[in-house]
Design a protein around this motif. Structure first.
Motif, PDB file in Angstrom:
ATOM      1  N   ASP A 142      33.708  40.700  37.467  1.00 50.00           N
ATOM      2  CA  ASP A 142      32.867  39.661  38.077  1.00 50.00           C
ATOM      3  C   ASP A 142      31.489  40.204  38.427  1.00 50.00           C
ATOM      4  OD1 ASP A 142      35.004  37.945  37.870  1.00 50.00           O
ATOM      5  OD2 ASP A 142      35.630  38.134  39.953  1.00 50.00           O
ATOM      6  N   ARG A 143      31.429  41.445  38.856  1.00 47.06           N
ATOM      7  CA  ARG A 143      30.155  42.038  39.256  1.00 47.06           C
ATOM      8  C   ARG A 143      29.280  42.384  38.060  1.00 47.06           C
ATOM      9  NH1 ARG A 143      31.898  46.435  42.248  1.00 47.06           N
ATOM     10  NH2 ARG A 143      31.626  47.896  40.521  1.00 47.06           N
ATOM     11  N   GLU A 144      29.915  42.890  36.997  1.00 45.98           N
ATOM     12  CA  GLU A 144      29.138  43.388  35.855  1.00 45.98           C
ATOM     13  C   GLU A 144      29.030  42.382  34.720  1.00 45.98           C
ATOM     14  OE1 GLU A 144      27.695  45.921  36.668  1.00 45.98           O
ATOM     15  OE2 GLU A 144      28.965  46.919  38.135  1.00 45.98           O
ATOM     16  N   GLY A 145      29.748  41.259  34.810  1.00 51.84           N
ATOM     17  CA  GLY A 145      29.673  40.261  33.760  1.00 51.84           C
ATOM     18  C   GLY A 145      30.345  40.668  32.467  1.00 51.84           C
ATOM     19  N   VAL A 146      31.493  41.363  32.585  1.00 54.19           N
ATOM     20  CA  VAL A 146      32.240  41.776  31.397  1.00 54.19           C
ATOM     21  C   VAL A 146      33.648  41.189  31.461  1.00 54.19           C
ATOM     22  CG1 VAL A 146      30.911  43.895  31.133  1.00 54.19           C
ATOM     23  CG2 VAL A 146      32.996  43.918  32.511  1.00 54.19           C
ATOM     24  N   ASP A 147      34.400  41.399  30.417  1.00 56.67           N
ATOM     25  CA  ASP A 147      35.779  40.914  30.342  1.00 56.67           C
ATOM     26  C   ASP A 147      36.670  41.828  31.176  1.00 56.67           C
ATOM     27  OD1 ASP A 147      38.265  39.957  29.711  1.00 56.67           O
ATOM     28  OD2 ASP A 147      38.101  40.246  27.547  1.00 56.67           O
ATOM     29  N   GLY A 148      37.295  41.288  32.216  1.00 49.27           N
ATOM     30  CA  GLY A 148      38.117  42.107  33.105  1.00 49.27           C
ATOM     31  C   GLY A 148      39.592  42.070  32.801  1.00 49.27           C
ATOM     32  N   ARG A 149      40.004  41.434  31.715  1.00 46.16           N
ATOM     33  CA  ARG A 149      41.426  41.333  31.395  1.00 46.16           C
ATOM     34  C   ARG A 149      42.019  42.711  31.083  1.00 46.16           C
ATOM     35  NH1 ARG A 149      42.074  37.971  26.452  1.00 46.16           N
ATOM     36  NH2 ARG A 149      40.106  39.025  25.914  1.00 46.16           N
ATOM     37  N   ARG A 150      43.252  42.900  31.557  1.00 44.96           N
ATOM     38  CA  ARG A 150      43.999  44.120  31.285  1.00 44.96           C
ATOM     39  C   ARG A 150      45.446  43.744  30.992  1.00 44.96           C
ATOM     40  NH1 ARG A 150      40.623  48.026  33.205  1.00 44.96           N
ATOM     41  NH2 ARG A 150      42.053  49.698  32.602  1.00 44.96           N
ATOM     42  N   PRO A 151      46.146  44.568  30.238  1.00 40.34           N
ATOM     43  CA  PRO A 151      47.575  44.320  30.041  1.00 40.34           C
ATOM     44  C   PRO A 151      48.315  44.323  31.380  1.00 40.34           C
ATOM     45  CG  PRO A 151      46.774  45.943  28.459  1.00 40.34           C
ATOM     46  CD  PRO A 151      45.671  45.709  29.437  1.00 40.34           C
ATOM     47  N   PHE A 152      49.278  43.421  31.519  1.00 43.35           N
ATOM     48  CA  PHE A 152      50.148  43.320  32.687  1.00 43.35           C
ATOM     49  C   PHE A 152      49.413  42.849  33.941  1.00 43.35           C
ATOM     50  CE2 PHE A 152      51.708  46.855  29.998  1.00 43.35           C
ATOM     51  CZ  PHE A 152      52.861  46.248  29.508  1.00 43.35           C
ATOM     52  N   CYS A 153      48.282  42.165  33.759  1.00 44.70           N
ATOM     53  CA  CYS A 153      47.531  41.614  34.878  1.00 44.70           C
ATOM     54  C   CYS A 153      47.368  40.107  34.702  1.00 44.70           C
ATOM     55  CB  CYS A 153      46.139  42.250  34.982  1.00 44.70           C
ATOM     56  SG  CYS A 153      46.145  44.004  35.401  1.00 44.70           S
ATOM     57  N   THR A 154      47.404  39.370  35.824  1.00 47.04           N
ATOM     58  CA  THR A 154      47.132  37.941  35.773  1.00 47.04           C
ATOM     59  C   THR A 154      45.625  37.711  35.787  1.00 47.04           C
ATOM     60  OG1 THR A 154      47.007  37.543  38.159  1.00 47.04           O
ATOM     61  CG2 THR A 154      49.205  37.621  37.177  1.00 47.04           C
ATOM     62  N   GLU A 155      45.209  36.480  35.521  1.00 45.47           N
ATOM     63  CA  GLU A 155      43.779  36.166  35.557  1.00 45.47           C
ATOM     64  C   GLU A 155      43.199  36.312  36.955  1.00 45.47           C
ATOM     65  OE1 GLU A 155      43.104  32.306  33.975  1.00 45.47           O
ATOM     66  OE2 GLU A 155      43.681  32.834  31.912  1.00 45.47           O
ATOM     67  N   ASP A 156      44.048  36.217  37.980  1.00 45.05           N
ATOM     68  CA  ASP A 156      43.585  36.337  39.361  1.00 45.05           C
ATOM     69  C   ASP A 156      43.565  37.774  39.849  1.00 45.05           C
ATOM     70  OD1 ASP A 156      43.258  33.584  39.583  1.00 45.05           O
ATOM     71  OD2 ASP A 156      45.349  33.277  40.167  1.00 45.05           O
ATOM     72  N   GLY A 157      43.870  38.734  38.973  1.00 47.66           N
ATOM     73  CA  GLY A 157      43.832  40.131  39.382  1.00 47.66           C
ATOM     74  C   GLY A 157      45.063  40.577  40.137  1.00 47.66           C
ATOM     75  N   ILE A 158      46.237  40.133  39.703  1.00 50.97           N
ATOM     76  CA  ILE A 158      47.500  40.492  40.339  1.00 50.97           C
ATOM     77  C   ILE A 158      48.437  41.035  39.258  1.00 50.97           C
ATOM     78  CG2 ILE A 158      49.512  39.603  41.604  1.00 50.97           C
ATOM     79  CD1 ILE A 158      47.691  37.495  42.804  1.00 50.97           C
ATOM     80  N   GLY A 159      49.309  41.942  39.651  1.00 50.44           N
ATOM     81  CA  GLY A 159      50.271  42.478  38.708  1.00 50.44           C
ATOM     82  C   GLY A 159      51.194  41.396  38.177  1.00 50.44           C
ATOM     83  N   ALA A 160      51.255  41.251  36.856  1.00 52.07           N
ATOM     84  CA  ALA A 160      52.074  40.211  36.222  1.00 52.07           C
ATOM     85  C   ALA A 160      53.505  40.725  36.071  1.00 52.07           C
ATOM     86  CB  ALA A 160      51.485  39.837  34.869  1.00 52.07           C
ATOM     87  N   VAL A 161      54.316  40.501  37.089  1.00 48.64           N
ATOM     88  CA  VAL A 161      55.665  41.054  37.135  1.00 48.64           C
ATOM     89  C   VAL A 161      56.659  39.954  37.489  1.00 48.64           C
ATOM     90  CG1 VAL A 161      57.165  42.793  38.163  1.00 48.64           C
ATOM     91  CG2 VAL A 161      54.726  43.266  37.883  1.00 48.64           C
ATOM     92  N   LEU A 162      57.759  39.899  36.739  1.00 47.26           N
ATOM     93  CA  LEU A 162      58.794  38.902  36.974  1.00 47.26           C
ATOM     94  C   LEU A 162      60.085  39.563  37.433  1.00 47.26           C
ATOM     95  CD1 LEU A 162      58.422  36.700  33.752  1.00 47.26           C
ATOM     96  CD2 LEU A 162      57.343  36.321  35.984  1.00 47.26           C
ATOM     97  N   SER A 163      60.830  38.839  38.244  1.00 53.46           N
ATOM     98  CA  SER A 163      62.211  39.204  38.551  1.00 53.46           C
ATOM     99  C   SER A 163      63.087  38.190  37.823  1.00 53.46           C
ATOM    100  CB  SER A 163      62.482  39.167  40.058  1.00 53.46           C
ATOM    101  OG  SER A 163      63.858  39.395  40.310  1.00 53.46           O
TER     102      SER A 163
END
Length: 307
Positions: A142-163
């Motif tokens: 958000d600060r640098e104006g680049v793509d912040g997506r990473r594997p295993f992350c949600t769009e809101d910046g939270i660990g994408a983990v299921l039980s």
């Protein structure tokens, strides 16, 4: 009268103690100090301190945060990598504490967030390493104006983990789940989980963090690129927590912001980055690095911030 063997042995031990005390406690420290004052070595021996207008502003060996009183990044400066050294201290709280050099002690298995009680008795969220990395990536993007997506992350910046709850197969998997929960997304904050369905079962938000331990914990890769635009050193702390360097890749995504803030061309900023970049040790050890402290001082000297 002949001196007893016992007395001779103790006198010899006392003489050895005195000689070694003089050598190791006086002569050696004085010799090391004297060598450290030799021109060319004195600066390093004194801690590689950096002075501006006669005032010590830091060390080229120790990083420091370039943030405001509210903890937000100062737009006119390159940002350092995160630090866990002293970040939990009530006195410092912002990392880079030389008296509390440390790592976070979080590892690849720390993918779940939990709720803990702090010293004041308040209930707070303690993010796992995965959510910490995801949140940092989103903030930097958000600060640098680049793509912040990473594997295993949600769009809101939270660990994408299921039980995933249900009967286990022979290999330990749950192919026919009866319930699925997004363990890091609290219903009070994220009523709509990052994934709608998993193996045909609707994914639910979590009523509490740290629960649903009976299920199989499954991190979800998502559509994050294999090589994220935000490099790893931007979202993870160094082992010491004091590293003053960042990668050239992390410096590169900050150049546009620095140029806008200081009203100069990106090429001028890029030239300063290159001038403060060190190559591999002996040409093949490690990776190229950029000293953030030295770089920001060079920016202030060459292009003072007018904002």
């Amino acid at each position: 009268m002949r001196m007893s063997t016992w007395m001779r042995q103790h006198l010899a031990a006392l003489r050895a103690l005195l000689v070694l005390t003089v050598i190791t406690g006086i002569v050696y420290p004085v010799a090391v100090f004297a060598v450290g004052q030799v021109p060319g070595l004195k600066d390093r021996a004194d801690g590689s301190l950096i002075e501006v207008d006669g005032k010590v502003v830091g060390s080229s060996l120790i990083g420091q945060p370039f943030t405001g009183a509210d903890g937000a990044a100062l737009v006119q400066y390159f940002q350092s990598r995160p630090s866990a050294a002293g970040e939990l201290s009530a006195d410092t709280g912002d990392g880079y504490d030389p008296l509390s050099t440390s790592a976070s002690n979080l590892g690849p298995e720390d993918i779940r967030d939990v709720t803990v009680t702090d010293d004041a008795g308040d209930t707070v969220t303690k993010p796992g390493l995965l959510t910490t990395v995801c949140a940092r990536s989103k903030e930097i993007a958000d600060r640098e104006g680049v793509d912040g997506r990473r594997p295993f992350c949600t769009e809101d910046g939270i660990g994408a983990v299921l039980s995933v709850i249900g009967p286990r197969d022979a290999d330990g998997q749950v192919s026919r789940p009866v319930a699925v929960y997004s363990v890091n997304e609290l219903c009070s904050r994220h009523p709509a989980p990052f994934l709608e369905r998993y193996h045909g079962v609707a994914v639910r938000c979590a009523s509490e963090l740290g629960g649903y331990t009976e299920g199989r914990i499954v991190p979800v890769h998502g559509d994050g690129p294999a090589e994220p635009a935000v490099p790893a050193d931007a979202v993870t702390a160094s082992g010491s927590g004091l590293d003053p360097h960042i990668s050239p890749e992390y410096a590169a995504i900050q150049i546009a912001r620095i140029a806008r803030a200081r009203g100069i061309s990106e090429q001028r900023v890029s030239d300063l980055v290159e001038a403060n970049t060190s190559g591999r040790v002996l040409g093949f050890l490690g990776e190229p690095t950029v000293d953030v402290v030295e770089l920001n001082l060079a920016l202030d000297r060459a292009h003072p911030y007018r904002g």
